[in-house]
Motif scaffolding. Structure first.
Motif: not given
Length: 123
Positions: A58-75
């Motif tokens: 994953x990769x995050x913008x500095x402005x949201x890092x530690x407050x935001x989590x991205x995830x995906x369900x490939x199925x």
């Protein structure tokens, strides 16, 4: 062709949490990295977060890092954005995006875009 449909936007108080979801469809969707962008009122669209097609990185913008989590369900071909400790400056239209490269998305570009969902954070 990849179609992206966002959901989950709304109004939340500062300090609260909100989850966004994006349903992706298309014959080749599993080949794509996924990401989220946002466009605050009167400003340019900006990168928020991205995740590789496998979900392993994953990769995050500095402005949201530690407050935001991205995830995906490939199925299920969905990508989610969990946002915590929201601030009024997080108010924006949030866009789901797909591209072959997370690096490209960090650069502000993507091959496919959703229609956007409004997130409003009140102070």
């Amino acid at each position: 062709q990849v179609t992206l449909i966002e959901s989950g936007g709304g109004l939340v108080q500062a300090g609260g949490s909100l989850g966004l979801s994006c349903a992706a469809s298309g014959r080749t969707v599993k080949s794509y990295a996924m990401g989220w962008f946002r466009q605050p009122p009167g400003k340019d669209r900006e990168f928020v977060a991205a995740i590789t097609r496998s979900g392993s990185s994953t990769s995050y913008a500095d402005s949201v890092k530690c407050r935001v989590t991205i995830s995906r369900d490939t199925a299920k071909n969905t990508v989610n954005l969990q946002m915590n400790s929201l601030k009024p400056e997080d108010t924006a239209v949030y866009y789901c995006a797909a591209d072959l490269s997370t690096v490209t998305m960090r650069g502000g570009r993507a091959d496919y875009w959703g229609q956007g969902t409004q997130v409003t954070v009140s102070s």
